[in-house]
Design an enzyme around this catalytic site. Sequence first.
Site, PDB file in Angstrom:
ATOM      1  N   ARG A 102      -4.927  -5.194 -20.018  1.00 44.51           N
ATOM      2  CA  ARG A 102      -3.993  -5.372 -18.892  1.00 44.51           C
ATOM      3  C   ARG A 102      -2.606  -5.577 -19.499  1.00 44.51           C
ATOM      4  O   ARG A 102      -2.382  -6.537 -20.229  1.00 44.51           O
ATOM      5  CB  ARG A 102      -4.389  -6.578 -18.045  1.00 44.51           C
ATOM      6  CG  ARG A 102      -3.287  -7.018 -17.108  1.00 44.51           C
ATOM      7  CD  ARG A 102      -3.739  -8.013 -16.083  1.00 44.51           C
ATOM      8  NE  ARG A 102      -4.552  -7.378 -15.074  1.00 44.51           N
ATOM      9  CZ  ARG A 102      -4.866  -7.928 -13.887  1.00 44.51           C
ATOM     10  NH1 ARG A 102      -4.421  -9.127 -13.589  1.00 44.51           N
ATOM     11  NH2 ARG A 102      -5.605  -7.289 -13.025  1.00 44.51           N
ATOM     12  N   HIS A 129      -4.011   0.739 -11.209  1.00 46.82           N
ATOM     13  CA  HIS A 129      -5.059  -0.290 -11.258  1.00 46.82           C
ATOM     14  C   HIS A 129      -6.394   0.394 -10.907  1.00 46.82           C
ATOM     15  O   HIS A 129      -6.971   0.147  -9.850  1.00 46.82           O
ATOM     16  CB  HIS A 129      -4.713  -1.406 -10.273  1.00 46.82           C
ATOM     17  CG  HIS A 129      -5.447  -2.686 -10.517  1.00 46.82           C
ATOM     18  ND1 HIS A 129      -6.357  -2.855 -11.541  1.00 46.82           N
ATOM     19  CD2 HIS A 129      -5.390  -3.894  -9.870  1.00 46.82           C
ATOM     20  CE1 HIS A 129      -6.837  -4.084 -11.508  1.00 46.82           C
ATOM     21  NE2 HIS A 129      -6.271  -4.732 -10.511  1.00 46.82           N
ATOM     22  N   GLN A 132      -9.615  -1.681  -9.837  1.00 46.43           N
ATOM     23  CA  GLN A 132      -9.539  -2.231  -8.485  1.00 46.43           C
ATOM     24  C   GLN A 132      -9.872  -1.162  -7.447  1.00 46.43           C
ATOM     25  O   GLN A 132     -10.612  -1.409  -6.492  1.00 46.43           O
ATOM     26  CB  GLN A 132      -8.127  -2.774  -8.232  1.00 46.43           C
ATOM     27  CG  GLN A 132      -7.935  -3.338  -6.845  1.00 46.43           C
ATOM     28  CD  GLN A 132      -8.733  -4.606  -6.626  1.00 46.43           C
ATOM     29  OE1 GLN A 132      -8.625  -5.554  -7.391  1.00 46.43           O
ATOM     30  NE2 GLN A 132      -9.539  -4.649  -5.583  1.00 46.43           N
ATOM     31  N   ASP A 220      -0.684  -4.800  -0.511  1.00 46.68           N
ATOM     32  CA  ASP A 220      -0.622  -5.455  -1.821  1.00 46.68           C
ATOM     33  C   ASP A 220       0.614  -6.362  -1.790  1.00 46.68           C
ATOM     34  O   ASP A 220       1.482  -6.208  -0.927  1.00 46.68           O
ATOM     35  CB  ASP A 220      -0.493  -4.370  -2.912  1.00 46.68           C
ATOM     36  CG  ASP A 220      -0.467  -4.917  -4.330  1.00 46.68           C
ATOM     37  OD1 ASP A 220      -0.893  -6.073  -4.538  1.00 46.68           O
ATOM     38  OD2 ASP A 220      -0.020  -4.184  -5.244  1.00 46.68           O
ATOM     39  N   CYS A 260      -6.258  -6.305  -2.701  1.00 40.60           N
ATOM     40  CA  CYS A 260      -6.772  -6.522  -4.064  1.00 40.60           C
ATOM     41  C   CYS A 260      -6.745  -7.984  -4.468  1.00 40.60           C
ATOM     42  O   CYS A 260      -7.483  -8.386  -5.354  1.00 40.60           O
ATOM     43  CB  CYS A 260      -5.993  -5.667  -5.056  1.00 40.60           C
ATOM     44  SG  CYS A 260      -4.249  -6.101  -5.182  1.00 40.60           S
ATOM     45  N   ARG A 288     -15.580  -5.776  -7.682  1.00 41.37           N
ATOM     46  CA  ARG A 288     -14.964  -5.569  -9.004  1.00 41.37           C
ATOM     47  C   ARG A 288     -16.045  -5.695 -10.087  1.00 41.37           C
ATOM     48  O   ARG A 288     -16.082  -4.920 -11.036  1.00 41.37           O
ATOM     49  CB  ARG A 288     -13.880  -6.630  -9.270  1.00 41.37           C
ATOM     50  CG  ARG A 288     -12.651  -6.551  -8.388  1.00 41.37           C
ATOM     51  CD  ARG A 288     -11.823  -5.333  -8.686  1.00 41.37           C
ATOM     52  NE  ARG A 288     -11.396  -5.236 -10.063  1.00 41.37           N
ATOM     53  CZ  ARG A 288     -10.346  -5.862 -10.600  1.00 41.37           C
ATOM     54  NH1 ARG A 288      -9.586  -6.633  -9.861  1.00 41.37           N
ATOM     55  NH2 ARG A 288     -10.034  -5.707 -11.896  1.00 41.37           N
TER      56      ARG A 288
HETATM   57  N1   CP Z   1      -7.007  -7.905  -8.153  1.00 39.81           N
HETATM   58  C1   CP Z   1      -6.879  -8.303  -9.426  1.00 39.81           C
HETATM   59  O1   CP Z   1      -6.778  -7.492 -10.354  1.00 39.81           O
HETATM   60  O2   CP Z   1      -6.897  -9.644  -9.588  1.00 39.81           O
HETATM   61  P1   CP Z   1      -6.505 -10.467 -10.895  1.00 39.81           P
HETATM   62  O3   CP Z   1      -5.017 -10.239 -11.120  1.00 39.81           O
HETATM   63  O4   CP Z   1      -6.842 -11.881 -10.579  1.00 39.81           O
HETATM   64  O5   CP Z   1      -7.286  -9.934 -12.068  1.00 39.81           O
HETATM   65  N1  NVA Z   2       0.457  -5.159  -7.650  1.00 46.59           N
HETATM   66  C1  NVA Z   2      -0.127  -6.383  -8.131  1.00 46.59           C
HETATM   67  C2  NVA Z   2      -1.613  -6.244  -8.242  1.00 46.59           C
HETATM   68  C3  NVA Z   2      -2.309  -7.500  -8.693  1.00 46.59           C
HETATM   69  C4  NVA Z   2      -3.787  -7.304  -8.882  1.00 46.59           C
HETATM   70  C5  NVA Z   2       0.489  -6.734  -9.466  1.00 46.59           C
HETATM   71  O1  NVA Z   2       0.685  -5.842 -10.280  1.00 46.59           O
HETATM   72  O2  NVA Z   2       0.790  -7.916  -9.684  1.00 46.59           O
END
Ligand code: CP
Ligand code: NVA
Length: 303
Positions: A102, A129, A132, A220, A260, A288
């Site tokens: 990530r 993502h 997700q 989101d 998400c 997930r």
């Molecule tokens: N939706 C999601 O990816 O959650 P986290 O940021 O908690 O991993």
């Molecule tokens: N768009 C959000 C998604 C979190 C899972 C971010 O990038 O923070």
Amino acid sequence: MKHLLKLLDLSSEEIFSILDLADQLKYENKHDIPHPLLAGKTLGMIFQKSSTRTRVSFETGMYQLGGHALFLSSKELQIGRGEPVQDTARVLSRYLNGIMIRTFAQQEVEDLAKYGSIPVINGLTDFCHPCQVLADLMTIREKFGSFSGLKMCFIGDGYNMANSLIVGGLKAGMSVSVATPLTHRPDGSVLAFASGYGDMFKITDSPMEAAAGADIVITDTWASMGMEDEKEERIKAFAGYQVDDSLMAAANPGAMVQHCLPAYRGQEITEKVFEEHAAEIFEEAENRLHAQKAVMVKLMKSE
Ligand code: CP
Ligand code: NVA
């Protein structure tokens, strides 16, 4: 399929095959049927941004598959002090069987895959993502039985979630409509991909137009990770893009809501809509685990 870097790289068949396996693993999980398909394998999980769901679901998923997962905060890795990704990739490939990362730049994930020799899974970048959205597709199919004839809409920021939902939704066979302010459109490469789908894809700056007749309504956060300083200005830019009762009234009766998470009640979604759809949203969060286990089995299981 060697990696999961972005959904643009996957065929519809590959997406369906992940969803089918995810359904099977979920069934086995619910019936206490063990599935140690990755016994003895190790996944490294590199995090340059915060996480609740991604970290816990990958770590638990790997354990349930008989393997082991290591949490690697990039602050504590040498990569955080400037060791090149090319070298990190080649070193980690000597120890691990897979890497989940990530981070901010999609290029870093692509480079990890290019220079390493083990599967790389994108656990969220600024661009996309994919994990997700595989879970979202799984949840949608659980509710409706199939994707055909469904209309999915996304309301809000044309960022990582929007990019992956457009690609995943269209590849799964749904029609997709998106409402974002003109200043926050999805990525150009995603819009170019979607333009090949003709009437199946629509983009507008009108949330009501996007939501009209939708079976699935998705949003989101307005201020994603890394945008904390822009929060106030974003609240203004996205005024009118809230998923509330009036927007839900434009969607089909019985429409599903997906988020998400984390969710900011009173911003992108009202408390009322969120709580009315909490069962669907937390099923999505659970999925997930199952979807990512399927991805790991597809990528890391020895033949
Ligand atoms: N939706 C999601 O990816 O959650 P986290 O940021 O908690 O991993
Ligand atoms: N768009 C959000 C998604 C979190 C899972 C971010 O990038 O923070």
